[in-house]
Design a protein around this motif. Structure first.
Motif, mmCIF file in Angstrom:
data_model
loop_
_atom_site.group_PDB
_atom_site.id
_atom_site.type_symbol
_atom_site.label_atom_id
_atom_site.label_comp_id
_atom_site.label_asym_id
_atom_site.label_seq_id
_atom_site.Cartn_x
_atom_site.Cartn_y
_atom_site.Cartn_z
ATOM 1 N N LEU A 165 -23.802 -32.435 28.090
ATOM 2 C CA LEU A 165 -23.132 -33.184 27.024
ATOM 3 C C LEU A 165 -23.635 -34.615 26.878
ATOM 4 O O LEU A 165 -23.513 -35.209 25.794
ATOM 5 N N GLN A 166 -24.193 -35.186 27.939
ATOM 6 C CA GLN A 166 -24.570 -36.601 27.907
ATOM 7 C C GLN A 166 -25.466 -36.980 26.712
ATOM 8 O O GLN A 166 -25.167 -37.954 26.000
ATOM 9 N N PRO A 167 -26.566 -36.275 26.455
ATOM 10 C CA PRO A 167 -27.413 -36.691 25.328
ATOM 11 C C PRO A 167 -26.728 -36.547 23.974
ATOM 12 O O PRO A 167 -27.060 -37.277 23.035
ATOM 13 N N LEU A 168 -25.767 -35.639 23.869
ATOM 14 C CA LEU A 168 -25.077 -35.447 22.593
ATOM 15 C C LEU A 168 -24.119 -36.591 22.285
ATOM 16 O O LEU A 168 -23.729 -36.789 21.136
ATOM 17 N N ARG A 169 -23.740 -37.336 23.316
ATOM 18 C CA ARG A 169 -22.900 -38.512 23.085
ATOM 19 C C ARG A 169 -23.726 -39.667 22.523
ATOM 20 O O ARG A 169 -23.177 -40.574 21.891
ATOM 21 N N ARG A 170 -25.027 -39.624 22.755
ATOM 22 C CA ARG A 170 -25.909 -40.686 22.282
ATOM 23 C C ARG A 170 -26.574 -40.356 20.941
ATOM 24 O O ARG A 170 -26.723 -41.232 20.092
ATOM 25 N N PHE A 171 -27.011 -39.099 20.799
ATOM 26 C CA PHE A 171 -27.883 -38.752 19.681
ATOM 27 C C PHE A 171 -27.307 -37.591 18.867
ATOM 28 O O PHE A 171 -26.685 -36.689 19.419
ATOM 29 N N PRO A 172 -27.563 -37.587 17.552
ATOM 30 C CA PRO A 172 -27.069 -36.488 16.697
ATOM 31 C C PRO A 172 -27.974 -35.257 16.733
ATOM 32 O O PRO A 172 -28.473 -34.792 15.700
ATOM 33 N N PHE A 173 -28.207 -34.726 17.936
ATOM 34 C CA PHE A 173 -28.974 -33.489 18.054
ATOM 35 C C PHE A 173 -28.265 -32.361 17.322
ATOM 36 O O PHE A 173 -27.038 -32.357 17.180
ATOM 37 N N ASP A 174 -29.036 -31.367 16.916
ATOM 38 C CA ASP A 174 -28.478 -30.205 16.234
ATOM 39 C C ASP A 174 -28.311 -29.005 17.159
ATOM 40 O O ASP A 174 -27.893 -27.932 16.708
ATOM 41 N N ALA A 175 -28.649 -29.166 18.435
ATOM 42 C CA ALA A 175 -28.460 -28.098 19.416
ATOM 43 C C ALA A 175 -28.381 -28.722 20.795
ATOM 44 O O ALA A 175 -28.889 -29.821 21.041
ATOM 45 N N SER A 176 -27.729 -28.006 21.692
ATOM 46 C CA SER A 176 -27.671 -28.397 23.101
ATOM 47 C C SER A 176 -28.273 -27.266 23.921
ATOM 48 O O SER A 176 -28.319 -26.119 23.471
ATOM 49 N N ALA A 193 -23.593 -18.405 25.282
ATOM 50 C CA ALA A 193 -24.825 -18.964 24.709
ATOM 51 C C ALA A 193 -25.033 -18.409 23.306
ATOM 52 O O ALA A 193 -24.868 -17.215 23.072
ATOM 53 N N GLN A 194 -25.404 -19.268 22.385
ATOM 54 C CA GLN A 194 -25.564 -18.875 20.982
ATOM 55 C C GLN A 194 -27.016 -18.686 20.572
ATOM 56 O O GLN A 194 -27.312 -18.269 19.455
ATOM 57 N N ALA A 195 -27.932 -19.011 21.467
ATOM 58 C CA ALA A 195 -29.363 -18.777 21.268
ATOM 59 C C ALA A 195 -30.002 -18.790 22.657
ATOM 60 O O ALA A 195 -29.401 -19.280 23.626
ATOM 61 N N LEU A 196 -31.220 -18.258 22.761
ATOM 62 C CA LEU A 196 -31.893 -18.143 24.047
ATOM 63 C C LEU A 196 -33.343 -18.585 23.920
ATOM 64 O O LEU A 196 -34.000 -18.271 22.922
ATOM 65 N N GLN A 197 -33.836 -19.299 24.928
ATOM 66 C CA GLN A 197 -35.251 -19.668 24.948
ATOM 67 C C GLN A 197 -35.897 -19.175 26.234
ATOM 68 O O GLN A 197 -35.341 -19.324 27.323
ATOM 69 N N VAL A 198 -37.088 -18.582 26.096
ATOM 70 C CA VAL A 198 -37.869 -18.100 27.225
ATOM 71 C C VAL A 198 -39.068 -19.030 27.393
ATOM 72 O O VAL A 198 -39.884 -19.171 26.479
ATOM 73 N N PHE A 199 -39.152 -19.664 28.571
ATOM 74 C CA PHE A 199 -40.219 -20.635 28.857
ATOM 75 C C PHE A 199 -41.355 -19.967 29.617
ATOM 76 O O PHE A 199 -41.204 -19.614 30.782
ATOM 77 N N GLU A 200 -42.493 -19.781 28.962
ATOM 78 C CA GLU A 200 -43.717 -19.355 29.648
ATOM 79 C C GLU A 200 -44.579 -20.606 29.796
ATOM 80 O O GLU A 200 -45.521 -20.848 29.055
ATOM 81 N N SER A 201 -44.232 -21.419 30.772
ATOM 82 C CA SER A 201 -44.824 -22.750 30.912
ATOM 83 C C SER A 201 -46.261 -22.730 31.409
ATOM 84 O O SER A 201 -46.996 -23.703 31.241
ATOM 85 N N HIS A 202 -46.676 -21.630 32.037
ATOM 86 C CA HIS A 202 -47.999 -21.572 32.657
ATOM 87 C C HIS A 202 -48.974 -20.675 31.912
ATOM 88 O O HIS A 202 -49.926 -20.162 32.487
ATOM 89 N N THR A 203 -48.764 -20.511 30.621
ATOM 90 C CA THR A 203 -49.684 -19.698 29.823
ATOM 91 C C THR A 203 -51.098 -20.243 29.869
ATOM 92 O O THR A 203 -52.069 -19.482 29.913
ATOM 93 N N PRO A 205 -24.639 -25.714 18.396
ATOM 94 C CA PRO A 205 -24.816 -24.498 19.197
ATOM 95 C C PRO A 205 -25.321 -24.827 20.596
ATOM 96 O O PRO A 205 -25.953 -25.865 20.831
ATOM 97 N N LEU A 206 -25.069 -23.891 21.515
ATOM 98 C CA LEU A 206 -25.495 -24.022 22.907
ATOM 99 C C LEU A 206 -26.567 -22.982 23.211
ATOM 100 O O LEU A 206 -26.346 -21.786 23.004
ATOM 101 N N LEU A 207 -27.710 -23.449 23.713
ATOM 102 C CA LEU A 207 -28.796 -22.557 24.107
ATOM 103 C C LEU A 207 -28.719 -22.232 25.585
ATOM 104 O O LEU A 207 -28.443 -23.108 26.409
#
Length: 369
Positions: A71-82, A212-222, A151-153
């Motif tokens: 929640l911390q960044p959402l108190r500072r910035f008008p992000f559209d997702a968390s 969770a309202q959306a999901l992200q899969v991180f393939e960081s080492h592609t 929304p929460l990812l």
């Protein structure tokens, strides 16, 4: 979690800003939505204060702490997702591996996998609820505390990325130990990747069940894989995850949960990723927006991709860079983000300038139409 039925609590607050979800589905929006990978992080003084003197993974296992950090960044910035505060390496922990976060060094596996026989040390069957239930509790708590603001990812690391950490014993520039497995032990490599995939599918479904309202899969080492290795050891498992998760969600009437794949440095796989059951393909900063649009052929929404280091620029320069980026992607089927996460030494004011510039320039573009 009941393997045959997903039951999502119905008492969550009503969502007030669904711009991110609409963009993920290529629907019309009033402005381009924006969020940042690692938006809850060390660049925020309140994050550092909350985390001071506390073990990283102990924090990850505290639903209350994860909720507060989310929640911390959402108190500072008008992000559209968390995005829920957690870590991709909770999955290897669920498989029975010891993972420690060492200040200044990053994650360390005291006993990494060295040879195929080491796979016997892993739990053959993971009770995802028992091992990762703390993540689910954090998601449910955070979803309520968000009060429908955005929304929460949920998220996970992808199989190849997790496999690399489990064999390398931590971060690596060459990933040579993990790649040695691919060339010398392909059968064992596929066995491990399949085992990780099975856990990841259950983990992602559990996150949706939790809220969770959306999901992200991180393939960081592609980026350490060549095109052939990517197609053999990464892409099939990314596809399998999205297909199996979506099939189960559809059975439960939850087919509107968007899935994002972020394969960093995977330029050669852009066409394949756009045909891999994901709704959104995330891009790093080395990909040209217009080229990405052409190569994906409008099959998916796109997410990204400003160079994180652009946040070291002045606010005026950040605005110019964002304007060019938004014009390149266009306003339909686009989610603004950085091409990787926010770095710890960045000025929070620069993050705010980035968010404001996305909203301002995208509204201007939409008003011209």
């Amino acid at each position: 979690m009941d393997k045959d039925l997903l039951i999502v609590p119905k008492d969550f607050p009503e969502l007030k800003n669904d711009t991110f979800l609409r963009a993920a589905r290529c629907e019309e929006v009033e402005h381009v939505p924006v969020w940042c990978m690692r938006q809850a992080g060390r660049y925020l003084p309140e994050f550092r204060e909350s985390r001071a003197g506390k073990d990283f993974f102990e924090t990850c296992r505290s639903p209350e702490a994860c909720c507060e950090l989310t929640l911390q960044p959402l108190r500072r910035f008008p992000f559209d997702a968390s995005i829920i505060f957690s870590d991709i390496l909770v999955v290897p922990q669920a498989l029975g591996m010891d993972v420690q976060m060492c200040p200044g060094k990053g994650p360390i596996f005291p006993e990494p996998l060295k040879e195929p026989e080491d796979l016997q040390r892993l739990r053959p069957k993971v009770d995802v609820d028992a091992e990762l239930g703390y993540v689910f509790k954090a998601i449910t708590l955070t979803r309520h505390k968000l009060e429908g603001k955005v929304p929460l990812l949920g998220f996970t690391g992808a199989p190849w990325t997790l496999m690399s950490y489990m064999i390398e014993g931590g971060g690596s520039t060459t990933h040579s130990k993990a790649k040695r497995w691919l060339y010398r032990y392909p059968e064992a490599s596929h066995k491990l990747l399949k085992q990780l995939t099975d856990v990841i599918v259950e983990y992602l479904l559990g996150q949706v069940t939790a809220g969770a309202q959306a999901l992200q899969v991180f393939e960081s080492h592609t980026g350490c894989l060549g095109p052939a290795e990517f197609k053999e050891f990464s892409l099939p498992y990314l596809r399998d995850i999205a297909r199996r998760v979506k099939d189960k969600l559809k059975e439960s009437g939850l087919e509107n949960v968007p899935m994002i794949v972020f394969a960093k440095d995977g330029h050669y796989g852009l066409e394949e990723l756009s045909e891999s059951h994901y709704d959104v393909v995330g891009l790093d900063w080395t990909v040209d927006p217009r080229s990405a649009r052409e190569r994906t052929g409008g099959k998916v929404s796109l997410q990204g991709n400003m160079d994180p280091c652009a946040l070291y620029a002045t606010k005026e320069r950040i605005s110019e860079i964002v304007k060019k980026m938004v014009e390149g992607f266009g306003t339909r089927g686009y989610i603004a983000n950085l091409g990787h996460g926010v770095y710890p030494d960045m000025d929070p004011e620069a993050v705010g300038a980035f968010v404001d510039a996305v909203h301002t320039h995208s509204r201007q573009l939409l008003n011209r139409k």
